[in-house]
Design an enzyme around this catalytic site. Structure first.
Site, PDB file in Angstrom:
ATOM      1  N   GLU A  23      11.852  -1.415  -2.181  1.00  0.00           N
ATOM      2  CA  GLU A  23      10.456  -1.692  -1.818  1.00  0.00           C
ATOM      3  C   GLU A  23       9.545  -0.515  -2.150  1.00  0.00           C
ATOM      4  OE1 GLU A  23       8.758  -0.813   1.783  1.00  0.00           O
ATOM      5  OE2 GLU A  23      10.629  -0.625   2.903  1.00  0.00           O
ATOM      6  N   VAL A 105       8.801  -5.000   3.260  1.00  0.00           N
ATOM      7  CA  VAL A 105      10.082  -5.712   3.191  1.00  0.00           C
ATOM      8  C   VAL A 105       9.831  -7.198   2.921  1.00  0.00           C
ATOM      9  CG1 VAL A 105      12.068  -6.479   4.563  1.00  0.00           C
ATOM     10  CG2 VAL A 105      11.374  -4.071   4.604  1.00  0.00           C
ATOM     11  N   LYS A 158      13.244  -0.156  13.178  1.00  0.00           N
ATOM     12  CA  LYS A 158      12.760   1.182  13.544  1.00  0.00           C
ATOM     13  C   LYS A 158      12.764   1.322  15.075  1.00  0.00           C
ATOM     14  CE  LYS A 158       9.429   0.671  10.408  1.00  0.00           C
ATOM     15  NZ  LYS A 158       9.797   0.251   9.073  1.00  0.00           N
TER      16      LYS A 158
HETATM   17  N1  PSU Z   1      11.100   1.580   6.361  1.00  0.00           N
HETATM   18  C1  PSU Z   1      10.782   2.872   6.195  1.00  0.00           C
HETATM   19  N2  PSU Z   1       9.471   3.188   6.032  1.00  0.00           N
HETATM   20  C2  PSU Z   1       8.510   2.203   5.959  1.00  0.00           C
HETATM   21  C3  PSU Z   1       8.858   0.836   6.112  1.00  0.00           C
HETATM   22  C4  PSU Z   1      10.177   0.595   6.324  1.00  0.00           C
HETATM   23  O1  PSU Z   1      11.656   3.745   6.206  1.00  0.00           O
HETATM   24  O2  PSU Z   1       7.348   2.528   5.739  1.00  0.00           O
HETATM   25  C5  PSU Z   1       7.826  -0.258   5.968  1.00  0.00           C
HETATM   26  C6  PSU Z   1       8.503  -1.484   5.352  1.00  0.00           C
HETATM   27  O3  PSU Z   1       7.808  -1.806   4.175  1.00  0.00           O
HETATM   28  C7  PSU Z   1       8.364  -2.572   6.376  1.00  0.00           C
HETATM   29  C8  PSU Z   1       7.063  -2.184   7.003  1.00  0.00           C
HETATM   30  O4  PSU Z   1       8.356  -3.864   5.832  1.00  0.00           O
HETATM   31  O5  PSU Z   1       7.196  -0.768   7.145  1.00  0.00           O
HETATM   32  C9  PSU Z   1       6.811  -2.911   8.294  1.00  0.00           C
HETATM   33  O6  PSU Z   1       5.461  -2.918   8.559  1.00  0.00           O
HETATM   34  P1  PSU Z   1       4.871  -3.906   9.679  1.00  0.00           P
HETATM   35  O7  PSU Z   1       5.476  -3.436  10.955  1.00  0.00           O
HETATM   36  O8  PSU Z   1       3.380  -3.693   9.608  1.00  0.00           O
HETATM   37  O9  PSU Z   1       5.264  -5.294   9.284  1.00  0.00           O
END
Ligand code: PSU
Ligand code: MN
Length: 303
Positions: A23, A105, A158
């Protein structure tokens, strides 16, 4: 959908060679410059060393690109290029306005599937945020996993998220969640500490590839989530991170951060609170995921 696939990737896909999608939100919004560029290159290199072809995915001038040259990777990593964070919701406007975007993702899965790529490595997926019963903040990564047939290798949701609730939503959505060589759901920066058991443990890439084959051959569409704990030497134990996470969540609340800004804000804040320690952990875990994803893609290609 119109997409641009690099020749090397096209050839690999046509001849059934292993390909690993990567990604780009992590490059433009997840890691600071210049570590982001170094990591983007290191991920591609790690996939190649395993004998698979890397396919980093992003949108340029409104055209989804599968596989990026050095110039495009550098553009994504440059903090001055103002690259949009693009999830499923944002794709139509990126296409119509012919601008550049880094894919989350969810969006990366969608384009990987369109290109015919089955395995994808990231850092951590988005999930159900703490307090979601009031904020309704649930990442678009979860509904994408429910509908799009791609295997996503991550180091767990996370740790800023509500991990048990994230697992509940994945269960409701029919997404198999695999713990690779682990019994507890890993928490991104930490090997464990979530107190949540993995629904299914598998210890080899071959077993994971076999599950993918059986799932999709049975007509069970949708994603599979592999959680791969960060290596012990690189982890920050969950207890040591708790204060940084609490402070990040408090600050986001005070500043009224909402929508797609939430995740990048929390990641930045935790990096500051840990004096950069979380950055090294973040880099190590994505690399670890790229290697496992390549092993799975290799096994999956030997149908
Ligand atoms: N994993 C990481 N760093 C990131 C992300 C994931 O180590 O920046 C990103 C991914 O692209 C994931 C996004 O899809 O954060 C999720 O964002 P949100 O919570 O706004 O959907
Ligand atoms: Mn969100």
């Amino acid at each position: 959908m119109k997409i641009k696939i690099q020749d090397e990737i096209k050839d690999a896909l046509v001849s059934g060679q292993p390909v690993v999608a990567l990604e780009s939100t992590i490059i433009s919004h997840g890691l600071p410059y210049p570590d982001n560029l170094a990591t983007a290159n290191a991920l591609e290199e790690a996939v190649r060393q395993k004998g698979a072809v890397p396919a980093t995915i992003a949108i340029f001038d409104g055209l989804p690109h599968i596989g990026l040259d050095a110039e495009k990777l550098a553009l994504l990593a440059d903090p001055n290029s103002k690259i949009e964070k693009v999830s499923r919701r944002d794709i139509p406007y990126l296409l119509s306005s012919r601008t550049h975007g880094a894919t989350t993702v969810a969006a990366t899965m969608l384009f990987a599937k369109t290109a015919g790529i089955a395995v994808f490595a990231t850092g951590g997926i988005g999930g159900v945020h703490r307090g979601a019963s009031a904020s309704f903040d649930i990442s678009a990564d979860l509904p994408e996993l429910a509908r799009t047939s791609v295997c996503v290798v991550c180091a767990g949701p996370k740790a800023i998220l509500d991990i048990p609730l994230t697992l509940e939503v994945l269960e409701t959505s029919g997404v198999p969640v695999i713990g690779y060589q682990c019994d507890e759901v890993p928490a991104f920066w930490s090997q464990g500490g979530t107190g949540t058991s993995v629904p299914l443990r598998l210890d080899t890439a071959d077993e994971i590839a076999s599950l993918l084959r059986h799932k999709w051959q049975a007509g069970l569409e949708g994603g599979v989530l592999v959680t791969n704990p960060v290596p012990k030497a690189d982890e920050i134990p969950a207890l040591e991170l708790q204060a940084a996470i609490t402070s990040a969540l408090e600050q986001a609340e005070i500043r009224g951060i909402t929508g797609k800004k939430v995740t990048p804000y929390l990641l930045d804040h935790i990096r500051e609170e840990t004096d950069g320690r979380s950055l090294n952990t973040n880099k190590a875990l994505v690399l670890n995921n790229a290697r496992l994803a390549a092993d799975i893609a290799l096994s999956y290609s030997k149908k």
